[in-house]
Design a protein around this motif. Structure first.
Motif, PDB file in Angstrom:
ATOM      1  N   GLU A  47      33.062 -23.102  27.175  1.00 40.37           N
ATOM      2  CA  GLU A  47      32.860 -22.416  25.891  1.00 40.37           C
ATOM      3  C   GLU A  47      32.735 -20.908  26.101  1.00 40.37           C
ATOM      4  OE1 GLU A  47      32.525 -22.170  21.791  1.00 40.37           O
ATOM      5  OE2 GLU A  47      32.849 -24.029  22.900  1.00 40.37           O
ATOM      6  N   LEU A  48      31.974 -20.497  27.112  1.00 36.29           N
ATOM      7  CA  LEU A  48      31.821 -19.070  27.408  1.00 36.29           C
ATOM      8  C   LEU A  48      33.141 -18.460  27.880  1.00 36.29           C
ATOM      9  CD1 LEU A  48      28.317 -19.283  29.084  1.00 36.29           C
ATOM     10  CD2 LEU A  48      28.857 -18.019  26.970  1.00 36.29           C
ATOM     11  N   GLU A  49      33.876 -19.206  28.675  1.00 32.87           N
ATOM     12  CA  GLU A  49      35.174 -18.718  29.134  1.00 32.87           C
ATOM     13  C   GLU A  49      36.139 -18.555  27.950  1.00 32.87           C
ATOM     14  OE1 GLU A  49      38.040 -19.517  32.891  1.00 32.87           O
ATOM     15  OE2 GLU A  49      37.412 -21.316  31.786  1.00 32.87           O
ATOM     16  N   ASN A  50      36.141 -19.515  27.043  1.00 32.29           N
ATOM     17  CA  ASN A  50      36.991 -19.423  25.853  1.00 32.29           C
ATOM     18  C   ASN A  50      36.609 -18.241  24.967  1.00 32.29           C
ATOM     19  OD1 ASN A  50      38.479 -21.662  26.628  1.00 32.29           O
ATOM     20  ND2 ASN A  50      37.247 -23.093  25.430  1.00 32.29           N
ATOM     21  N   ALA A  51      35.346 -17.811  25.063  1.00 36.70           N
ATOM     22  CA  ALA A  51      34.876 -16.646  24.303  1.00 36.70           C
ATOM     23  C   ALA A  51      35.208 -15.332  25.019  1.00 36.70           C
ATOM     24  CB  ALA A  51      33.369 -16.754  24.055  1.00 36.70           C
ATOM     25  N   GLY A  52      35.866 -15.425  26.179  1.00 39.66           N
ATOM     26  CA  GLY A  52      36.307 -14.219  26.871  1.00 39.66           C
ATOM     27  C   GLY A  52      35.468 -13.789  28.060  1.00 39.66           C
ATOM     28  N   TYR A  53      34.485 -14.587  28.439  1.00 38.95           N
ATOM     29  CA  TYR A  53      33.633 -14.240  29.575  1.00 38.95           C
ATOM     30  C   TYR A  53      34.205 -14.798  30.872  1.00 38.95           C
ATOM     31  CZ  TYR A  53      30.268 -12.595  26.211  1.00 38.95           C
ATOM     32  OH  TYR A  53      29.668 -11.899  25.201  1.00 38.95           O
ATOM     33  N   ARG A  54      33.952 -14.094  31.945  1.00 38.24           N
ATOM     34  CA  ARG A  54      34.364 -14.561  33.272  1.00 38.24           C
ATOM     35  C   ARG A  54      33.384 -15.632  33.722  1.00 38.24           C
ATOM     36  NH1 ARG A  54      36.694 -11.390  38.289  1.00 38.24           N
ATOM     37  NH2 ARG A  54      37.494 -10.140  36.581  1.00 38.24           N
ATOM     38  N   THR A  55      33.914 -16.722  34.259  1.00 44.17           N
ATOM     39  CA  THR A  55      33.073 -17.817  34.746  1.00 44.17           C
ATOM     40  C   THR A  55      33.495 -18.205  36.158  1.00 44.17           C
ATOM     41  OG1 THR A  55      34.504 -19.546  33.821  1.00 44.17           O
ATOM     42  CG2 THR A  55      32.716 -18.734  32.406  1.00 44.17           C
ATOM     43  N   VAL A  56      32.555 -18.804  36.877  1.00 43.26           N
ATOM     44  CA  VAL A  56      32.801 -19.293  38.233  1.00 43.26           C
ATOM     45  C   VAL A  56      32.458 -20.775  38.230  1.00 43.26           C
ATOM     46  CG1 VAL A  56      32.145 -19.103  40.661  1.00 43.26           C
ATOM     47  CG2 VAL A  56      32.279 -17.039  39.234  1.00 43.26           C
ATOM     48  N   GLU A  57      33.430 -21.589  38.630  1.00 44.04           N
ATOM     49  CA  GLU A  57      33.254 -23.046  38.611  1.00 44.04           C
ATOM     50  C   GLU A  57      32.218 -23.517  39.619  1.00 44.04           C
ATOM     51  OE1 GLU A  57      36.943 -25.099  39.147  1.00 44.04           O
ATOM     52  OE2 GLU A  57      37.890 -24.071  37.463  1.00 44.04           O
ATOM     53  N   GLU A  58      31.699 -24.700  39.363  1.00 40.18           N
ATOM     54  CA  GLU A  58      30.751 -25.352  40.266  1.00 40.18           C
ATOM     55  C   GLU A  58      31.458 -25.716  41.575  1.00 40.18           C
ATOM     56  OE1 GLU A  58      27.866 -29.288  40.392  1.00 40.18           O
ATOM     57  OE2 GLU A  58      29.377 -29.111  38.817  1.00 40.18           O
ATOM     58  N   ASP A  59      30.766 -25.498  42.689  1.00 42.04           N
ATOM     59  CA  ASP A  59      31.322 -25.808  44.007  1.00 42.04           C
ATOM     60  C   ASP A  59      31.082 -27.257  44.421  1.00 42.04           C
ATOM     61  OD1 ASP A  59      32.264 -23.131  44.739  1.00 42.04           O
ATOM     62  OD2 ASP A  59      30.141 -22.601  44.749  1.00 42.04           O
ATOM     63  N   ALA A  60      29.978 -27.849  43.996  1.00 44.30           N
ATOM     64  CA  ALA A  60      29.581 -29.176  44.485  1.00 44.30           C
ATOM     65  C   ALA A  60      30.634 -30.238  44.188  1.00 44.30           C
ATOM     66  CB  ALA A  60      28.230 -29.580  43.896  1.00 44.30           C
ATOM     67  N   ARG A  61      31.150 -30.273  42.977  1.00 43.56           N
ATOM     68  CA  ARG A  61      32.151 -31.286  42.632  1.00 43.56           C
ATOM     69  C   ARG A  61      33.410 -31.124  43.478  1.00 43.56           C
ATOM     70  NH1 ARG A  61      32.634 -34.876  38.383  1.00 43.56           N
ATOM     71  NH2 ARG A  61      30.797 -34.998  37.092  1.00 43.56           N
ATOM     72  N   GLN A  62      33.822 -29.878  43.707  1.00 42.32           N
ATOM     73  CA  GLN A  62      35.013 -29.640  44.525  1.00 42.32           C
ATOM     74  C   GLN A  62      34.789 -30.106  45.967  1.00 42.32           C
ATOM     75  OE1 GLN A  62      37.953 -28.829  43.328  1.00 42.32           O
ATOM     76  NE2 GLN A  62      38.800 -29.109  45.356  1.00 42.32           N
ATOM     77  N   ILE A  63      33.607 -29.856  46.486  1.00 44.88           N
ATOM     78  CA  ILE A  63      33.277 -30.310  47.847  1.00 44.88           C
ATOM     79  C   ILE A  63      33.361 -31.834  47.912  1.00 44.88           C
ATOM     80  CG2 ILE A  63      31.388 -30.536  49.528  1.00 44.88           C
ATOM     81  CD1 ILE A  63      30.502 -27.693  48.561  1.00 44.88           C
ATOM     82  N   ILE A  64      32.780 -32.502  46.930  1.00 42.28           N
ATOM     83  CA  ILE A  64      32.790 -33.970  46.913  1.00 42.28           C
ATOM     84  C   ILE A  64      34.229 -34.487  46.846  1.00 42.28           C
ATOM     85  CG2 ILE A  64      32.138 -36.007  45.556  1.00 42.28           C
ATOM     86  CD1 ILE A  64      29.526 -34.460  44.851  1.00 42.28           C
TER      87      ILE A  64
END
Length: 184
Positions: free
Chosen positions: A27-44
């Motif tokens: 939602e914040l990204e769609n509003a134009g803010y920069r976001t950083v994805e969660e690392d834990a799910r990618q590691i798993i």
């Protein structure tokens, strides 16, 4: 030891599993803010794909190390951003919360990371929300474990000098608006 990085424009959105963090970040990204994805799910996902054992239900110490390393890389990848707000789906401290939950001692090297890589002192934490909690292939915690994670996470962030602000359960847009009204 001094602070290597202090980014008051870096905000953490955290909480236990299944509380709507990713939806809120979208939602914040769609509003134009920069976001950083969660690392834990990618590691798993990577560990499962590569038949690795650095998993919360496998080699938990290795999983913690992988989370810390990935969190540092995510932080450093946007460390030059100074003129805009960046929202993180979890922060480095989340790995230390996990270490606390599995009773893994925090080494001096780990402690120096928390001093050298700082976010805005105000973090946003999403409390447990049973109506939206679901398990899946990467999220295997029971509801009770998810609720306990919130409590440990909140106290861990406080112990590392952060001020948690609870984001009330609501629509993703209302939650995003709550955060934007409360950033300092």
């Amino acid at each position: 030891m001094g602070t290597k990085y202090l980014r008051n424009n870096f905000y953490i959105i955290t909480g236990g599993p299944g509380v709507g963090k990713t939806t809120l970040l979208n939602e914040l990204e769609n509003a134009g803010y920069r976001t950083v994805e969660e690392d834990a799910r990618q590691i798993i996902k990577e560990q499962i794909k590569n038949k690795g054992n650095g998993l919360p239900w496998g080699n938990r110490e290795l999983y913690t190390d992988l989370m810390i390393s990935a969190s540092l890389q995510s932080y450093e990848a946007v460390s030059a951003v100074r003129d805009e707000i960046v929202f993180f789906d979890r922060g480095i401290i989340d790995a230390f919360c996990y270490a606390r939950m599995i009773q893994l001692p925090v080494s001096p090297e780990m402690k120096s990371i928390t001093k050298n890589y700082r976010y805005n002192p105000q973090i946003f934490i999403l409390p447990p929300w049973p109506e939206i909690y679901r398990t899946d292939g990467e999220r295997k915690q029971t509801w009770e474990e998810a609720a306990e994670t919130y409590d440990v996470m909140r106290s861990t962030y406080i112990d590392y000098g952060y001020t948690p602000i609870d984001v009330p359960p609501d629509t993703p847009q209302a939650r995003a608006n709550f955060i934007l009204r409360n950033i300092i």
